[in-house]
Design an enzyme around this catalytic site. Structure first.
Site, mmCIF file in Angstrom:
data_model
loop_
_atom_site.group_PDB
_atom_site.id
_atom_site.type_symbol
_atom_site.label_atom_id
_atom_site.label_comp_id
_atom_site.label_asym_id
_atom_site.label_seq_id
_atom_site.Cartn_x
_atom_site.Cartn_y
_atom_site.Cartn_z
ATOM 1 N N CYS A 1 0.112 3.757 2.761
ATOM 2 C CA CYS A 1 0.580 3.223 4.052
ATOM 3 C C CYS A 1 2.060 3.548 4.253
ATOM 4 O O CYS A 1 2.497 3.860 5.369
ATOM 5 C CB CYS A 1 0.380 1.708 4.115
ATOM 6 S SG CYS A 1 -1.343 1.201 4.009
ATOM 7 N N CYS B 1 0.836 -1.211 0.000
ATOM 8 C CA CYS B 1 0.000 0.000 0.000
ATOM 9 C C CYS B 1 0.872 1.263 0.000
ATOM 10 O O CYS B 1 1.556 1.543 0.981
ATOM 11 C CB CYS B 1 -0.899 -0.058 1.239
ATOM 12 S SG CYS B 1 -1.714 1.479 1.667
#
Length: 103
Positions: free
Chosen positions: A34, A31
């Site tokens: 993230c 991600c």
């Protein structure tokens, strides 16, 4: 204090039974957002050591925890107080938002 790696095995002890507020970052290695949020969480943990416990849950390793708390998008930060999820934020947030959440 280092950010804790939260798993199904230590979740109850580290989060639900914690004496202080706990912020958990739900994330995954693939991600992009993230990866942007992770250093913000790390800095927040360092600056709030002793006041707030901070942990991270890799949703690929712990899908049951993500499902249990309705995590649909990542990164998601959830604040726990007295064993209860009381607030959450989705997406990359500035450190000030994390600080606001635990006030």
């Amino acid at each position: 204090m280092a950010v804790l790696k939260i798993t199904s095995e230590n979740f109850e002890q580290e989060v639900l039974k914690a004496a202080q507020p706990v912020v958990i970052d739900f994330w995954a290695s693939w991600c992009g957002p993230c990866k942007m949020f992770s250093p913000i969480v790390d800095e927040f943990a360092e600056e709030n050591e002793g006041k707030v416990k901070v942990g991270k849950v890799n949703i690929d390793d712990e899908p049951d925890l993500a499902s249990r708390f309705g995590v649909m998008s990542i990164p998601t930060a959830i604040l726990f107080k007295n064993g209860q999820a009381v607030q959450s934020m989705v997406g990359v947030q500035p450190k000030a938002k994390l600080e606001e959440m635990v006030r």
